[in-house]
Write a protein that holds these residues in place. Structure first.
Motif, PDB file in Angstrom:
ATOM      1  N   PHE A   1       9.080   7.176  -1.613  1.00 58.14           N
ATOM      2  CA  PHE A   1       9.284   6.278  -2.555  1.00 58.14           C
ATOM      3  C   PHE A   1      11.054   6.464  -3.035  1.00 58.14           C
ATOM      4  CE2 PHE A   1       5.346   7.282  -3.685  1.00 58.14           C
ATOM      5  CZ  PHE A   1       4.350   6.193  -3.386  1.00 58.14           C
ATOM      6  N   THR A   2      11.898   5.356  -2.850  1.00 58.90           N
ATOM      7  CA  THR A   2      13.068   5.409  -2.986  1.00 58.90           C
ATOM      8  C   THR A   2      13.768   4.080  -3.542  1.00 58.90           C
ATOM      9  OG1 THR A   2      15.023   5.474  -1.644  1.00 58.90           O
ATOM     10  CG2 THR A   2      13.704   3.800  -0.404  1.00 58.90           C
TER      11      THR A   2
ATOM     12  N   VAL B   1       6.463  -0.361   6.055  1.00 58.12           N
ATOM     13  CA  VAL B   1       5.486   0.584   7.454  1.00 58.12           C
ATOM     14  C   VAL B   1       6.855   0.307   8.200  1.00 58.12           C
ATOM     15  CG1 VAL B   1       3.502   1.543   8.750  1.00 58.12           C
ATOM     16  CG2 VAL B   1       3.053   0.190   5.987  1.00 58.12           C
ATOM     17  N   LEU B   2       7.304   1.170   9.105  1.00 58.98           N
ATOM     18  CA  LEU B   2       7.631   1.574  10.289  1.00 58.98           C
ATOM     19  C   LEU B   2       6.561   2.485  11.168  1.00 58.98           C
ATOM     20  CD1 LEU B   2      11.386   2.463   8.430  1.00 58.98           C
ATOM     21  CD2 LEU B   2      10.737   0.577   9.333  1.00 58.98           C
ATOM     22  N   GLN B   3       7.043   2.624  12.238  1.00 57.38           N
ATOM     23  CA  GLN B   3       5.980   2.310  13.273  1.00 57.38           C
ATOM     24  C   GLN B   3       6.844   3.817  13.973  1.00 57.38           C
ATOM     25  OE1 GLN B   3       2.127   2.366  13.378  1.00 57.38           O
ATOM     26  NE2 GLN B   3       2.431   4.112  14.866  1.00 57.38           N
ATOM     27  N   GLY B   4       6.334   5.580  14.359  1.00 62.14           N
ATOM     28  CA  GLY B   4       6.588   6.059  15.071  1.00 62.14           C
ATOM     29  C   GLY B   4       6.013   6.836  16.280  1.00 62.14           C
ATOM     30  N   GLY B   5       6.299   6.617  17.305  1.00 60.80           N
ATOM     31  CA  GLY B   5       6.099   6.994  18.161  1.00 60.80           C
ATOM     32  C   GLY B   5       4.152   8.071  17.879  1.00 60.80           C
ATOM     33  N   GLY B   6       4.725   8.485  17.362  1.00 62.99           N
ATOM     34  CA  GLY B   6       3.752   9.195  16.560  1.00 62.99           C
ATOM     35  C   GLY B   6       3.455   9.742  15.296  1.00 62.99           C
ATOM     36  N   GLY B   7       2.370   9.241  14.963  1.00 62.29           N
ATOM     37  CA  GLY B   7       2.521   8.890  13.346  1.00 62.29           C
ATOM     38  C   GLY B   7       3.907   7.427  12.254  1.00 62.29           C
ATOM     39  N   ARG B   8       3.651   7.441  11.420  1.00 60.68           N
ATOM     40  CA  ARG B   8       4.355   6.258  10.962  1.00 60.68           C
ATOM     41  C   ARG B   8       4.799   6.843   9.270  1.00 60.68           C
ATOM     42  NH1 ARG B   8      -1.199   3.816  10.208  1.00 60.68           N
ATOM     43  NH2 ARG B   8      -1.359   4.224  12.846  1.00 60.68           N
ATOM     44  N   LEU B   9       6.025   5.786   9.144  1.00 59.86           N
ATOM     45  CA  LEU B   9       5.737   6.007   7.418  1.00 59.86           C
ATOM     46  C   LEU B   9       6.652   4.905   6.832  1.00 59.86           C
ATOM     47  CD1 LEU B   9       8.129   7.983   5.619  1.00 59.86           C
ATOM     48  CD2 LEU B   9      10.013   6.892   6.875  1.00 59.86           C
ATOM     49  N   SER B  10       6.098   5.261   5.309  1.00 59.32           N
ATOM     50  CA  SER B  10       6.118   3.610   4.639  1.00 59.32           C
ATOM     51  C   SER B  10       7.396   3.784   3.733  1.00 59.32           C
ATOM     52  CB  SER B  10       4.954   3.581   3.688  1.00 59.32           C
ATOM     53  OG  SER B  10       3.944   3.705   5.131  1.00 59.32           O
ATOM     54  N   ILE B  11       7.893   2.687   3.321  1.00 62.74           N
ATOM     55  CA  ILE B  11       9.496   2.661   2.754  1.00 62.74           C
ATOM     56  C   ILE B  11       8.563   1.954   1.089  1.00 62.74           C
ATOM     57  CG2 ILE B  11      11.868   2.333   2.149  1.00 62.74           C
ATOM     58  CD1 ILE B  11      10.992   4.883   4.476  1.00 62.74           C
ATOM     59  N   HIS B  12       8.677   2.106   0.068  1.00 58.87           N
ATOM     60  CA  HIS B  12       8.575   1.674  -1.159  1.00 58.87           C
ATOM     61  C   HIS B  12       9.126   2.017  -1.850  1.00 58.87           C
ATOM     62  CE1 HIS B  12       5.684   1.034  -3.700  1.00 58.87           C
ATOM     63  NE2 HIS B  12       4.597   1.391  -3.567  1.00 58.87           N
ATOM     64  N   PRO B  13       9.178   0.323  -2.628  1.00 55.75           N
ATOM     65  CA  PRO B  13      10.688   0.719  -3.713  1.00 55.75           C
ATOM     66  C   PRO B  13      10.652   1.362  -5.037  1.00 55.75           C
ATOM     67  CG  PRO B  13      10.525  -1.734  -2.372  1.00 55.75           C
ATOM     68  CD  PRO B  13       9.228  -0.167  -2.164  1.00 55.75           C
ATOM     69  N   LEU B  14      11.201   2.205  -5.366  1.00 54.83           N
ATOM     70  CA  LEU B  14      10.219   2.777  -6.356  1.00 54.83           C
ATOM     71  C   LEU B  14      10.790   1.666  -7.800  1.00 54.83           C
ATOM     72  CD1 LEU B  14      10.585   5.865  -7.380  1.00 54.83           C
ATOM     73  CD2 LEU B  14      13.010   5.745  -7.648  1.00 54.83           C
TER      74      LEU B  14
ATOM     75  N   THR C   1       5.367   8.095  -9.336  1.00 54.89           N
ATOM     76  CA  THR C   1       6.611   8.253  -9.631  1.00 54.89           C
ATOM     77  C   THR C   1       7.490   7.103  -9.636  1.00 54.89           C
ATOM     78  OG1 THR C   1       8.055   9.984  -8.655  1.00 54.89           O
ATOM     79  CG2 THR C   1       7.464   8.102  -7.469  1.00 54.89           C
ATOM     80  N   THR C   2       8.212   8.365 -10.605  1.00 56.13           N
ATOM     81  CA  THR C   2       9.191   7.615 -11.071  1.00 56.13           C
ATOM     82  C   THR C   2      10.390   8.192 -10.834  1.00 56.13           C
ATOM     83  OG1 THR C   2      10.101   9.487 -12.730  1.00 56.13           O
ATOM     84  CG2 THR C   2       8.780   6.811 -13.442  1.00 56.13           C
ATOM     85  N   VAL C   3      11.023   8.684  -9.863  1.00 54.21           N
ATOM     86  CA  VAL C   3      11.928   9.595  -9.207  1.00 54.21           C
ATOM     87  C   VAL C   3      11.669   9.668  -7.691  1.00 54.21           C
ATOM     88  CG1 VAL C   3      12.216  11.412 -10.602  1.00 54.21           C
ATOM     89  CG2 VAL C   3      10.834  11.885  -9.093  1.00 54.21           C
ATOM     90  N   PRO C   4      12.835   9.516  -7.031  1.00 54.96           N
ATOM     91  CA  PRO C   4      12.835   9.508  -5.298  1.00 54.96           C
ATOM     92  C   PRO C   4      11.840  10.251  -4.795  1.00 54.96           C
ATOM     93  CG  PRO C   4      14.803   9.063  -5.866  1.00 54.96           C
ATOM     94  CD  PRO C   4      14.371   9.408  -6.897  1.00 54.96           C
ATOM     95  N   ALA C   5      11.191  10.473  -3.927  1.00 53.71           N
ATOM     96  CA  ALA C   5       9.512  11.405  -3.425  1.00 53.71           C
ATOM     97  C   ALA C   5       9.437  10.721  -2.442  1.00 53.71           C
ATOM     98  CB  ALA C   5       8.655  11.631  -4.812  1.00 53.71           C
TER      99      ALA C   5
END
Lengths: 239, 52
Positions: free
Chosen positions: A15-16, A42-55, A61-65
């Motif tokens: 969350f950013t 959603v960013l794909q990795g060679g293993g796992g993935r990462l989601s970027i969520h606008p704060l 949450t109300t703070v970057p986390a």
């Protein structure tokens, strides 16, 4: 505990306040865009993935986390198996699919269904990712956490560090850190098969300050929210 | 009038899959959570009943 959930994938949420800049940094590090909806990526990795969520659109949450999530093929089946194994899981519907929580020795573990109904999402065939996602979580009891996560197919490499747990191919990795902190706050690291000097050069060319530690085996770069992202060299794949 | 600040509780019902899909898609179209959309729809339905 033997694996009762198969095909779980490490899929943390970040969350950013700076979704575009954060996405650009992780792309530079080797993750690849796969799914998008508004500022959500959603960013794909060679293993796992990462989601970027606008704060600004986050409910939790109300703070970057950062927050640990495991993606599973079917939340309902997974919840039923967890219940049968004596673990307490609860699932519900969300607009994009289904979600569940399960009580873990380190708090609550969130489970998301793999995205099946892509209505409203822009899905891209991602370019080949060059980095894998490693999520560090703070746990009060390393043994209990490792045993719990083994139920999701995450175990230490044979002969490897006991605090790093890996799932099957493409699942990503988890690193356990003993402590009493808030386990919902995870730090996100990457491991890359690229020479670290190449990664560092790419970061510095883009204007990022890079710190080299551990005898040059770890790079650290500061994400737009101020948190550190560690990059290490991935071990060569076993033959 | 529903209390917006009241704690939420899970509410399980059985619906036709096509209706579930349409409701989920509407939530995505409106950029709101599924819970928020269903809450608003039910509150609106009940209010209309009260107005009759």
């Amino acid at each position: 505990m033997t694996a009762i959930v198969t095909h779980a994938v490490v899929s943390p949420l970040r969350f950013t306040d700076h979704p575009a800049e954060t996405t650009a940094l992780f792309e530079l590090l080797g993750l690849r865009r796969a799914v998008r909806q508004g500022g959500f990526e959603v960013l794909q990795g060679g293993g796992g993935r990462l989601s970027i969520h606008p704060l600004e659109t986050a409910a939790s949450t109300t703070v970057p986390a950062s927050s640990l999530v495991l993606d599973v093929p079917d939340v309902v089946v997974t919840s039923r198996r967890l219940d049968e194994a004596g673990l307490t899981a609860t699932w519900w519907d969300e607009s994009w699919g289904r979600q569940a929580t399960v009580a873990a020795p380190f708090g609550t573990l969130w489970l998301n269904a793999e995205l099946v109904d892509t209505y409203g999402f822009e899905v891209q065939a991602p370019a080949e990712p060059t980095a894998g996602v490693v999520v560090a979580i703070v746990v009060p009891d390393l043994v209990a956490a490792a045993e719990f996560l083994a139920a999701f197919g995450f175990t230490p490499d044979p002969g490897g560090a006991p605090d790093v747990l890996r799932g099957g191919p493409g699942a990503g990795a988890l690193r356990l850190v003993q402590g009493e902190g808030d386990s919902s706050v995870a730090s996100i690291a990457l491991e890359t098969p690229e020479p670290l000097a190449d990664v560092a050069a790419r970061l510095e060319a883009a204007g990022h300050a890079v710190t080299r530690t551990d005898g040059g085996t770890t790079l650290t770069v500061t994400a737009p929210d101020g948190d550190a992202v560690r990059i290490t060299r991935a071990a060569p794949a076993a033959e | 009038v529903p209390d917006e600040t009241a704690p939420k509780t899970q509410f399980n019902v059985y619906l036709p899959p096509d209706l579930v899909r349409l409701v989920k898609h509407r939530a995505i179209d409106e950029g709101r959570s599924l819970s928020s959309l269903v809450e608003a729809a039910l509150a609106d339905y009940l209010k209309k009943g009260d107005d009759r």
